[in-house]
Scaffold this motif. Structure first.
Motif, PDB file in Angstrom:
ATOM      1  N   ARG A   1     -16.748   0.530   7.417  1.00  0.00           N
ATOM      2  CA  ARG A   1     -15.683  -0.418   7.089  1.00  0.00           C
ATOM      3  C   ARG A   1     -16.066  -1.253   5.874  1.00  0.00           C
ATOM      4  O   ARG A   1     -17.187  -1.730   5.735  1.00  0.00           O
ATOM      5  N   THR A   2     -15.092  -1.424   4.981  1.00  0.00           N
ATOM      6  CA  THR A   2     -15.269  -2.273   3.798  1.00  0.00           C
ATOM      7  C   THR A   2     -14.105  -3.244   3.701  1.00  0.00           C
ATOM      8  O   THR A   2     -13.070  -3.067   4.343  1.00  0.00           O
ATOM      9  N   ASN A   3     -14.265  -4.242   2.901  1.00  0.00           N
ATOM     10  CA  ASN A   3     -13.193  -5.214   2.685  1.00  0.00           C
ATOM     11  C   ASN A   3     -12.932  -5.339   1.186  1.00  0.00           C
ATOM     12  O   ASN A   3     -13.064  -6.402   0.595  1.00  0.00           O
ATOM     13  N   ILE A   4     -12.601  -4.199   0.588  1.00  0.00           N
ATOM     14  CA  ILE A   4     -12.311  -4.176  -0.837  1.00  0.00           C
ATOM     15  C   ILE A   4     -10.927  -3.559  -1.053  1.00  0.00           C
ATOM     16  O   ILE A   4     -10.436  -2.797  -0.219  1.00  0.00           O
ATOM     17  N   GLU A   5     -10.315  -3.900  -2.163  1.00  0.00           N
ATOM     18  CA  GLU A   5      -8.975  -3.401  -2.462  1.00  0.00           C
ATOM     19  C   GLU A   5      -9.068  -2.036  -3.129  1.00  0.00           C
ATOM     20  O   GLU A   5      -8.972  -1.903  -4.346  1.00  0.00           O
ATOM     21  N   ASP A   6      -9.266  -1.015  -2.297  1.00  0.00           N
ATOM     22  CA  ASP A   6      -9.422   0.348  -2.811  1.00  0.00           C
ATOM     23  C   ASP A   6      -8.369   1.297  -2.260  1.00  0.00           C
ATOM     24  O   ASP A   6      -8.474   2.511  -2.421  1.00  0.00           O
ATOM     25  N   GLY A   7      -7.356   0.746  -1.586  1.00  0.00           N
ATOM     26  CA  GLY A   7      -6.288   1.573  -1.040  1.00  0.00           C
ATOM     27  C   GLY A   7      -6.583   2.150   0.329  1.00  0.00           C
ATOM     28  O   GLY A   7      -5.711   2.792   0.926  1.00  0.00           O
TER      29      GLY A   7
ATOM     30  N   PRO B   1      -3.346   7.003  -2.191  1.00  0.00           N
ATOM     31  CA  PRO B   1      -3.894   7.560  -3.433  1.00  0.00           C
ATOM     32  C   PRO B   1      -3.732   6.655  -4.654  1.00  0.00           C
ATOM     33  O   PRO B   1      -4.303   6.954  -5.705  1.00  0.00           O
ATOM     34  N   TRP B   2      -2.972   5.547  -4.512  1.00  0.00           N
ATOM     35  CA  TRP B   2      -2.935   4.599  -5.610  1.00  0.00           C
ATOM     36  C   TRP B   2      -4.317   3.957  -5.815  1.00  0.00           C
ATOM     37  O   TRP B   2      -4.614   3.477  -6.908  1.00  0.00           O
ATOM     38  N   ALA B   3      -5.109   3.896  -4.748  1.00  0.00           N
ATOM     39  CA  ALA B   3      -6.475   3.366  -4.807  1.00  0.00           C
ATOM     40  C   ALA B   3      -6.531   1.941  -5.365  1.00  0.00           C
ATOM     41  O   ALA B   3      -7.413   1.603  -6.168  1.00  0.00           O
ATOM     42  N   ASN B   4      -5.590   1.099  -4.918  1.00  0.00           N
ATOM     43  CA  ASN B   4      -5.590  -0.299  -5.363  1.00  0.00           C
ATOM     44  C   ASN B   4      -5.334  -1.211  -4.163  1.00  0.00           C
ATOM     45  O   ASN B   4      -5.594  -0.829  -3.025  1.00  0.00           O
ATOM     46  N   GLY B   5      -4.815  -2.378  -4.400  1.00  0.00           N
ATOM     47  CA  GLY B   5      -4.601  -3.338  -3.326  1.00  0.00           C
ATOM     48  C   GLY B   5      -3.379  -3.081  -2.475  1.00  0.00           C
ATOM     49  O   GLY B   5      -3.069  -3.906  -1.590  1.00  0.00           O
ATOM     50  N   ALA B   6      -2.672  -1.972  -2.694  1.00  0.00           N
ATOM     51  CA  ALA B   6      -1.492  -1.644  -1.880  1.00  0.00           C
ATOM     52  C   ALA B   6      -1.950  -1.089  -0.537  1.00  0.00           C
ATOM     53  O   ALA B   6      -2.058   0.118  -0.345  1.00  0.00           O
ATOM     54  N   GLU B   7      -2.247  -1.995   0.400  1.00  0.00           N
ATOM     55  CA  GLU B   7      -2.829  -1.626   1.678  1.00  0.00           C
ATOM     56  C   GLU B   7      -2.060  -2.260   2.832  1.00  0.00           C
ATOM     57  O   GLU B   7      -1.354  -3.265   2.663  1.00  0.00           O
ATOM     58  N   TRP B   8      -2.219  -1.687   3.987  1.00  0.00           N
ATOM     59  CA  TRP B   8      -1.658  -2.210   5.232  1.00  0.00           C
ATOM     60  C   TRP B   8      -2.140  -3.646   5.450  1.00  0.00           C
ATOM     61  O   TRP B   8      -3.337  -3.940   5.298  1.00  0.00           O
ATOM     62  N   ASN B   9      -1.206  -4.546   5.788  1.00  0.00           N
ATOM     63  CA  ASN B   9      -1.573  -5.944   5.980  1.00  0.00           C
ATOM     64  C   ASN B   9      -1.357  -6.430   7.409  1.00  0.00           C
ATOM     65  O   ASN B   9      -1.368  -7.632   7.676  1.00  0.00           O
TER      66      ASN B   9
END
Length: 587
Positions: free
Chosen positions: A391-397, A360-368
């Protein structure tokens, strides 16, 4: 006696309540010792001589011998697990009182709407004041309360409808609620029942009043707030939408905060409670580590997702660390939305099970890790499949990960369905009837506690369930789901409601006109139970019953624990449900 057998009083097991609890090993609180189920054999001969023995090898000679089981049960209770995002301060708990905090009647709202053009509604019950932000000594400086039209030239409640991508968490640790909002947003019609879209934030019809609906203890209630939102430097402090001109997320969070007494009171909660409040459905928490058959869980999540269920997942951790990611790009003590479940065909790996998760932060804090947005494994998946997955490749969480990694990284999943899932396969089953009855545990009268004391347990409220028609012609069983929900609505802004450890047990009865006496429990096993008593808001019991009469008994773990509750029963075929009156009250 329920079975026609008489036993001396000395054989009745006694389990003392005092001193029953001991310190738990995991530090979660107090819990009792291990559950045990002692069984003795009663021998009834043709001469009506009774011998109570503790070993099946001790049998008296007789022409005819019948055996019965003397049931003794030691039940246990546990405290619900911490979510990991509880704040530094927790509200003190109190007994339930009126429970109407934040709720308003429809007539009062109609009165509020009659304002002049120059007037804007101001909510005196939840004012633009520090007290609405925090109940503790927490200090937040430079807070300014602004209306949407003061932040955006053209504010709207919704922009192009609602979407899970709208929800963005702010400085408040309420991801359990926001992850639920994102889950429900996948069904806009349901969300629009909670936040009616025909509410202006500027121009014609605008009054500054916003109305939301929440499902609370069996009914949809109205909550109204003014549209003044806490800001700092011209930006919203707490939840917001990814589109700065859209305000449904911020205003829904404010209305939910009003129900809880303050924004701070939203820190640390159960996602399954939030999903029920937003849908009126049935929610269940599943501990991943306690499910040995992980493939069965995957199939459940896959079916549930495809059938419109709302799913969240959370990780263990300390709320103090919930502001940053770990080496995997995930946040400890944090709740996520499960937005998709799928199996893809990889050119080298074959079939791979994946789960899509949203922070829900909806930013670049994503699984790597593997199957992250930029992982090379996606090169082995066809363009057609990737398009179908969205599938997308954007930093949207939002990100995909393998189901195995999902099970390794997350502690639990909460699944909410609008209707019942009788066989727990992820599919909402057909329902012919839904019935609900509200009741009360009264201290010294009908608050008998658990089966650790059969005599007291028998004083709990009892409800007669009669099922007459099996699910199918080929099977002689009736699928039934029973939920027991305890009263949970808040009474005071500075006090939380004490949640009892609750459970429910079902017994078959051959006497549908009378309550089950204590003696019945000594010689009959239950047909179903919700399991360990726990201080969840609602516990569920799934059973398959032969046509007949059954008694539902909701209970708190400890006796003399007063409270209000509601029994909800679902079945694919028609049934009857009624309260069995206490014989003493009829005299």
């Amino acid at each position: 006696m329920g079975c026609g057998v008489s036993v001396p009083e000395s054989t009745t097991p006694e389990v003392p309540q005092d001193g029953y609890f001991k310190e738990s090993l995991n530090g979660a609180g107090l819990m009792p010792p291990q559950v045990c189920d002692g069984r003795s054999t009663i021998i009834l001969t043709s001469e009506d001589t009774i011998t109570v023995v503790t070993s099946p090898t001790v049998v008296r000679a007789a022409r005819l011998v019948y055996t019965q089981v003397l049931v003794t049960v030691t039940e246990e209770a546990v405290d619900k697990p911490k979510t990991g995002e509880e704040g530094a301060f927790e509200l003190p708990e109190s007994e339930f009182e009126d429970g109407r905090l934040g709720v308003i009647e429809a007539e009062a709202i109609r009165t509020c709407r009659y304002l002049t053009v120059e007037e804007h509604y101001c909510d005196d019950e939840f004012p633009a004041h520090y007290s609405s932000l925090f109940f503790s000594s927490r200090i937040e400086v430079d807070v300014q309360w602004k209306r949407p039209f003061e932040l955006q030239e053209e504010p709207h409640l919704f922009v192009d409808g609602a979407s899970r991508r709208d929800v963005v968490q702010g400085e408040l640790s309420d991801c359990w609620f926001l992850s639920s909002c994102a889950a429900v947003a996948r069904t806009p019609k349901l969300l629009e029942r909670v936040v009616p879209p025909d509410q202006s934030l500027k121009g014609e019809g605008y009054t500054g009043l916003v109305v939301c609906r929440f499902w609370r203890f069996g009914e949809w209630v109205l909550v109204c707030v003014d549209d003044r939102l806490p800001t700092k430097d011209g930006h919203l402090i707490f939840a917001r939408s990814s589109d700065p001109t859209e305000f449904w997320v911020a205003l829904l969070e404010k209305a939910y905060a009003k129900l809880h007494g303050s924004y701070e009171a939203l820190e640390g909660g159960q996602s399954m409670d939030a999903m029920v409040d937003l849908t009126g459905g049935l929610a269940e928490r599943l501990e991943i580590a306690e499910m040995p058959d992980k493939m069965k869980l995957y199939k459940l999540l896959n079916k549930a997702s495809k059938n419109g269920a709302f799913i969240t997942a959370s990780r263990k951790g300390d709320w103090k660390m919930s502001y940053k990611t770990d080496e995997h790009g995930l946040v400890d003590g944090h709740a996520y939305t499960v937005s998709g479940v799928a199996t893809v065909s990889h050119q080298d790996m074959g079939h791979v099970h994946l789960v899509r998760v949203r922070n829900p932060w909806a930013n670049g804090a994503e699984w790597n890790g593997e199957w992250a947005d930029s992982d090379d494994k996606w090169k082995g998946v066809s363009d057609y499949q990737m398009k179908k997955l969205g599938r997308t490749n954007i930093e949207d969480g939002e990100f995909w990960m393998s189901y195995k990694d999902f099970c390794d990284q997350f502690e639990e999943v909460s699944v909410c369905t609008i209707g019942p899932d009788f066989d727990k396969d992820g599919t909402v089953d057909h329902v012919e009837q839904v019935k609900a009855i509200k009741g009360e545990w009264v201290k010294g009268v009908s608050a008998g506690g658990s089966r650790n004391d059969f005599e007291k347990f028998a004083t709990n409220p009892q409800y007669l369930l009669t099922v007459t028609e099996p699910d199918t012609k080929d099977d002689n069983v009736c699928s039934v789901l029973v939920g027991v929900m305890q009263e949970h609505r808040r009474s005071h802004r500075h006090l939380g409601v004490k949640m009892q450890q609750i459970g429910v047990v079902l017994y078959r009865t051959e006497d549908p006109e009378h309550r089950l006496p204590a003696t019945h429990f000594f010689y009959n096993y239950e047909e179903g139970t919700s399991g360990v008593y726990i201080n969840f808001r609602e516990v569920l019991c799934r059973v398959e019953l032969n046509p007949g009469h059954y008694v539902i008994i909701p209970a708190t773990f400890l006796p003399d624990s007063p409270g209000h509750f509601m029994v909800r029963v679902y079945s694919p075929k028609s049934f009857d449900l009624k309260m069995l009156p206490n014989e003493l009250s009829l005299k």
